[in-house]
Design an enzyme around this catalytic site. Structure first.
Site, PDB file in Angstrom:
ATOM      1  N   LYS A  81       7.499  -0.771  -8.617  1.00 53.81           N
ATOM      2  CA  LYS A  81       8.417  -0.396  -7.539  1.00 53.81           C
ATOM      3  C   LYS A  81       9.807  -0.945  -7.863  1.00 53.81           C
ATOM      4  O   LYS A  81       9.930  -2.096  -8.328  1.00 53.81           O
ATOM      5  CB  LYS A  81       7.899  -0.988  -6.226  1.00 53.81           C
ATOM      6  CG  LYS A  81       8.685  -0.592  -4.981  1.00 53.81           C
ATOM      7  CD  LYS A  81       8.026  -1.189  -3.737  1.00 53.81           C
ATOM      8  CE  LYS A  81       8.712  -0.797  -2.449  1.00 53.81           C
ATOM      9  NZ  LYS A  81       8.055  -1.370  -1.259  1.00 53.81           N
ATOM     10  N   SER A 156       7.183   2.035   2.293  1.00 53.83           N
ATOM     11  CA  SER A 156       8.273   2.287   1.394  1.00 53.83           C
ATOM     12  C   SER A 156       7.878   2.462  -0.067  1.00 53.83           C
ATOM     13  O   SER A 156       8.656   2.988  -0.857  1.00 53.83           O
ATOM     14  CB  SER A 156       9.294   1.157   1.493  1.00 53.83           C
ATOM     15  OG  SER A 156       8.719  -0.077   1.101  1.00 53.83           O
ATOM     16  N   SER A 180       4.017  -1.275   3.664  1.00 54.93           N
ATOM     17  CA  SER A 180       4.567  -0.451   2.583  1.00 54.93           C
ATOM     18  C   SER A 180       3.708  -0.254   1.352  1.00 54.93           C
ATOM     19  O   SER A 180       4.038   0.585   0.512  1.00 54.93           O
ATOM     20  CB  SER A 180       5.900  -1.018   2.131  1.00 54.93           C
ATOM     21  OG  SER A 180       6.900  -0.578   3.006  1.00 54.93           O
TER      22      SER A 180
HETATM   23  N1  GLN Z   1       7.918   0.680   7.371  1.00 55.12           N
HETATM   24  C1  GLN Z   1       8.189  -0.706   7.641  1.00 55.12           C
HETATM   25  C2  GLN Z   1       9.672  -0.892   7.715  1.00 55.12           C
HETATM   26  O1  GLN Z   1      10.332   0.063   7.707  1.00 55.12           O
HETATM   27  C3  GLN Z   1       7.564  -1.568   6.587  1.00 55.12           C
HETATM   28  C4  GLN Z   1       8.292  -1.556   5.327  1.00 55.12           C
HETATM   29  C5  GLN Z   1       7.690  -2.417   4.277  1.00 55.12           C
HETATM   30  O2  GLN Z   1       6.532  -2.819   4.380  1.00 55.12           O
HETATM   31  N2  GLN Z   1       8.488  -2.753   3.290  1.00 55.12           N
HETATM   32  O3  GLN Z   1      10.176  -1.959   7.790  1.00 55.12           O
END
Ligand code: GLN
Length: 487
Positions: A81, A156, A180
């Site tokens: 990532k 994400s 994410s």
């Molecule tokens: N979707 C969540 C956010 O927008 C979690 C994101 C993540 O785990 N990096 O913060």
């Protein structure tokens, strides 16, 4: 396709026996990237030249090594990532502000993978600074879901999950702050593991919300997840929050011995609003386990309903502080025209950050400001403790929890972009796990009537990844789903 479908362990065996050269494997993955990228946009950077060079060196080295001298990831290409530092490779965090930033060092996880011989083929797309649930906030455009190109892959870590699903990556590392890793894994029909907070070093992971962030594997199978977790886990002097706790051999936990385990079904995770098809598939897993000697009982996590609100105070608060460093002085992007220093800061950040990141910084700055701190941030920390205690109570009775990963399967691109709250709610079942610092794994458990993958989540006690890996592996082997999308 044949090579890229193999497990890491199988590939390692082939390389060890010298039946497969690292360069052949790297070529197979690069070919797959070439075939799929125009459809998926799962990568921000492909380091093909570097990977080819490393593979060539590995080919030569291989001829000189005996079987038992070959480490478990020797010559195996992985993708990462793009918020994790890989030395001398561009790391953008899918943002404009870091568009041309080149990492000066390796994250600890990268160092550990490299020591075992891994080769890196590229950096996967994500939501900007890992803020999002759909990979749509990426400055480099959205990633598409390989099961339906009109749908999001989740986020994400959407690039990682889409690539592993489409086999344009053998395996990838993602990061999970509120879901994410697990949510995109569920949307793409792959396995995603968020380890216990402190299990894996965060050194070299771009900080979003430091008390929640954790790096973990996104893989085709549970075995591959255990395989990578073995390598990346363990205390690190460079991360004060990494735990000094022995690392077991996670592969040994995958012995199918689920009989006698106690599972809990938290009733707050099966409420109205959860897609009936998701619910049905997840409950089938509970039945399957019950048939195989696992006792299943209903439990209650009464503060679950506050998890999203609590997270959206704590995570932006920490983000507003962590993202203060992108000021136009350090790192890369700087606005061109400005009057003075303050104007330079303001313009750089106004031009360099996307809307979602700005929204988080503003919320975080607000909740941390004098007069509001007690009402929001401090209160949220107290609720966080209650959420943690709720899990502790449940784990006095059961060994692990069974829940959906997401309330619905992959949604359409653009469907939630105008409504941040709707987007935030897609993490309703993953967020509490981060607030409590627990391990959670997402495993494919079926398909809905649209042909989209459904995931089941197993949540374990802190530092007991072994139980959830064991259960996940058992379920995966029993269900024998064909989780390779046709692209
Ligand atoms: N979707 C969540 C956010 O927008 C979690 C994101 C993540 O785990 N990096 O913060």
């Amino acid at each position: 396709m044949e090579l890229v479908n193999k497990s890491l362990r199988e590939l390692h065996t082939l390389i060890k026996r010298k039946e497969l050269k690292p360069s052949e494997l790297v070529e197979a993955v690069l070919k797959r990237i070439e075939e799929t990228e125009s459809k998926l946009n799962a990568y921000i950077t492909v380091t093909d030249e570097k990977a080819r060079r490393k593979a060539k060196i590995a080919d030569e080295e291989l001829t000189k090594l005996s079987e038992d001298e070959i480490p478990e990831l020797f010559g195996i290409p992985l993708s990462i990532k793009d918020n994790i530092n890989v030395e001398n490779v561009r790391m953008t965090c899918a943002s404009k502000i870091l568009e041309n930033f080149v990492s000066p060092y390796d994250a600890t996880v990268i160092k550990r993978l490299r020591e075992k011989g891994a080769i890196f083929v590229g950096k996967n797309n994500l939501d900007e600074f890992a803020m999002g649930s759909s990979t749509e906030t990426s400055y480099f455009g959205p990633t598409k879901n390989p099961w339906d190109l009109e749908r999001v892959p989740g986020g994400s870590s959407g690039g990682s999950a889409a690539a592993v699903s489409a086999r344009s990556a053998l395996a990838s590392l993602g990061s999970d702050t509120g879901g994410s890793i697990r949510q995109p894994a569920a949307f793409c029909g792959v396995v995603g593991l968020k380890p216990t907070y402190g299990r894996v070093s965060r050194y070299g992971l771009t900080a979003f919300a430091s008390s929640l962030d954790q790096i973990g594997p996104i893989t085709k199978t549970v075995e591959d997840a255990a395989y990578l977790l073995n390598v990346i886990s363990g205390q690190d002097s460079k991360d004060a929050t990494s735990a000094k706790i022995p690392v077991p051999n996670f592969l040994e936990a995958l012995n199918g011995e689920v009989k006698g385990l106690k599972a809990g079904l938290p009733k707050e995770y099966f409420v109205e609003g959860v897609d009936p098809e998701v619910k049905e598939n997840v409950l089938k897993v509970a039945e399957l386990l019950e048939k195989n000697g696992v006792s299943v009982e209903e439990v209650s996590l009464p503060n679950t309903k506050y998890a999203v609100e609590t997270y959206y105070i704590i995570a932006p608060a920490e983000a507003s502080s962590n993202l203060g460093r992108y000021d136009g002085v350090r790192y890369t992007y700087r606005a061109e025209n400005y009057r003075d220093l303050i104007d330079m800061y303001c313009k750089t950040r106004a031009e360099g950050f996307g809307d979602e990141v700005k929204r988080r910084i503003m919320i975080g700055t607000y909740t941390l400001s004098a007069g509001y701190y007690d009402a929001y941030y401090l209160k949220a920390q107290k609720v966080r403790t209650l959420i943690y205690q709720g899990f502790q109570n449940a784990f006095e009775k059961v060994d692990f929890l069974i829940t959906p990963v997401t309330p619905e399967t992959a949604f359409k691109i653009g469907e939630k972009t105008d409504d941040p709250i709707k987007m935030y709610l897609s993490d309703i079942f993953t967020i509490a796990v981060n607030l409590a610092g627990l391990p959670g794994i997402s495993v494919p458990c079926g398909f809905d009537s649209k042909g989209l993958p459904v995931g089941v989540q197993f949540i374990g006690r802190a530092f007991d990844e072994e139980t959830i890996l064991k259960v996940a592996d058992f379920v995966e082997k029993e269900l024998k789903l064909n989780t390779v999308p046709e692209l």
